[in-house]
Design an enzyme around this catalytic site. Structure first.
Site, short mmCIF file in Angstrom:
data_model
loop_
_atom_site.label_atom_id
_atom_site.label_comp_id
_atom_site.label_asym_id
_atom_site.label_seq_id
_atom_site.Cartn_x
_atom_site.Cartn_y
_atom_site.Cartn_z
N SER A 38 0.83 -1.19 0.00
CA SER A 38 0.00 0.00 0.00
C SER A 38 0.87 1.26 0.00
CB SER A 38 -0.96 -0.04 1.19
OG SER A 38 -1.99 0.92 1.06
N ASP A 72 -9.11 -4.91 -5.59
CA ASP A 72 -8.66 -3.91 -4.62
C ASP A 72 -9.58 -2.69 -4.70
OD1 ASP A 72 -7.33 -2.09 -3.04
OD2 ASP A 72 -5.39 -2.28 -4.06
N HIS A 120 -7.44 -5.62 -1.16
CA HIS A 120 -6.28 -4.77 -0.90
C HIS A 120 -5.27 -5.40 0.05
CE1 HIS A 120 -4.04 -1.06 -0.87
NE2 HIS A 120 -4.14 -0.93 0.45
#
Length: 461
Positions: free
Chosen positions: A272, A366, A400
């Site tokens: 991320s 995601d 994600h």
């Protein structure tokens, strides 16, 4: 797997004592049954018997049941905050009264169905809404509780057997070394044996702090891994407003000078926000051989980035593009601007300056941002500048938070920057399969590329 899918659940249930074409975890010869209630005929057998690493498969067998007896298996564990995670599966024993989860499918009506030997772990879900399973103290295990209950009722019937199994993070012999050198706030994990070992710096995302669990699990496989905090920890900045690459440069130099780290370059692993930080490090700093990014952005996101006289602004966003569902959960996948358009191009990380190999791990569901778009555009950008095409591994149905294997999928939780719960995307079974494969892809990538000369030996500015 194809043959298994072709059989009906009822047929599998009646014949689940027969060996199917399923790559179940290896059984440990002579493993002892886990402790069950003394008055019970049924018993639970784990393999490995009492303890296992969190990212390794766990074989579960129940013995002493009646022929084709219907039972519910229920798992639970509490995290360090005391929050409870639970999952359950409905099963039917074989004709001989044995229930082997590697051979018997879960019937409909539980947390999962089908032949899923690890379903009781990857399907764990929190009782508390918007809560994600993390491990804060890697020196202690999670304690997994397993109960065998009569029937398929809701709630199920009487308790037939129960047992506990410890899921560990540190393999015997792995050394955990807190690092407080200069400005660096980190923890170094060193494998057992005599080094030097291939070195990796591990970065998480906007949650801040110092997550260690992925770094220490990775160290179990022969890597020297530095879990690096970059904000929200001890005397580091409390908020994510501005980052200076000189801090991360210190961490690279620390690793390269360490006697237990095999040079001449290190690897970077980022998830991320940690992903775009790793891409920036690879673009501007020397001594980096390989960079793996899990659902990261190719634009600088969330905070100003500075290095010497260079400033990269954060990618713009439009809150009007955030969608809120009936449960009050935000879908922010469209919030960020396109880094290929107008002034937003200033936020695009200059990947062409990098001299390392790249791996992009992408969850195609995601909902934090458009990870697949970022990976594809990063690949185009590198190739347009005469660089080697990066490896991109895409996972349909993965969200994600692609974590190490068997961490349960978190579909929604609080986002510090948004200030409300957001959806992360993913379908639990597909997400779990993605985590298992991605973990192998990441290890193989670093083993391939961290044994030669570093590509970058000078500053890329």
């Amino acid at each position: 797997m194809g043959q298994v899918a072709a059989l009906s659940l009822s047929r599998l249930s009646a014949r689940c004592w027969q060996r199917l074409l399923w790559p179940g975890p290896a059984r440990i010869p002579g493993g002892l049954p886990a402790r069950s209630l003394s008055s019970m005929a049924a018993s639970i057998r784990f393999s490995p018997a009492a303890r296992s690493l969190f990212d390794e498969p766990l074989a579960i067998t129940v013995q002493g049941l009646g022929p084709r007896q219907q039972v519910t298996l229920r798992t639970s564990l509490r995290d360090e905050a005391g929050e409870l995670f639970e999952a359950h599966g409905r099963y039917q024993a074989a004709d001989d009264g044995e229930l082997d989860l590697a051979r018997c499918p879960a019937l409909p009506g539980g947390s999962f169905s089908g032949l899923e030997p690890m379903g009781l772990l990857w399907a764990l879900q929190p009782r508390k809404p918007f809560w994600r399973l993390v491990k804060k103290d890697v020196q202690t295990p999670f304690r997994l509780q397993l109960e065998v209950l009569e029937g398929h009722g809701d709630p199920p019937g009487q308790l037939l057997a129960q047992a506990e199994h410890e899921r560990l993070f540190l393999r015997d012999g792995v050394r955990r070394v807190p690092v407080r050198e200069g400005r660096i706030r980190a923890t170094l994990f060193l494998p057992p044996g005599n080094g030097p070992f291939p070195g990796i710096i591990d970065l998480y995302g906007t949650g801040g702090g110092l997550p260690e669990y992925r770094a220490c699990l990775l160290a179990n496989y022969g890597f020297a891994v530095l879990a690096l905090a970059f904000y929200g920890y001890e005397d580091l900045p409390k908020e994510m407003k501005e980052f200076h690459l000189e801090y991360f440069e210190e961490a690279i130099n620390y690793m390269l000078k360490h006697s237990q780290v095999k040079g001449p370059g290190v690897g970077l692993l980022g998830f991320s926000k940690g992903g775009d930080l790793c891409l920036s490090m690879a673009s501007f700093l020397k001594g980096i051989t390989a960079t793996a990014v899990i659902n990261g952005s190719v634009a600088n996101v969330g905070a100003v980035l500075r290095y010497k006289d260079i400033t990269i602004p954060p990618l713009g966003a439009n809150a009007k593009r955030i969608k809120i569902n009936k449960s009050g959960i935000a879908d922010i996948v469209d919030a960020l601007n396109n880094p290929l358009e107008g002034p937003n191009r200033q936020s695009f990380i200059p990947l062409e300056k990098a001299e390392c190999r790249f791996l992009f791990i992408v969850g195609q569901d995601d909902h934090n941002w458009k990870s697949e778009f970022f990976a594809v555009e990063g690949s185009k950008h590198l190739q347009a500048h005469g660089k080697e095409k990066p490896e991109i591994v895409c996972y349909p149905g993965a969200g994600h938070y692609i974590e190490p294997p068997f961490f349960p999928m978190c579909s929604a939780s609080m986002h510090l920057l948004v200030g409300k719960p957001v959806m992360w995307g993913g379908e639990p079974k597909a997400h779990s399969e993605a985590q298992r494969d991605a973990w192998q892809q990441i290890q193989a990538f670093f083993h391939r590329h961290l044994n030669g000369k570093p590509s970058g030996t000078t500053n890329k500015l």
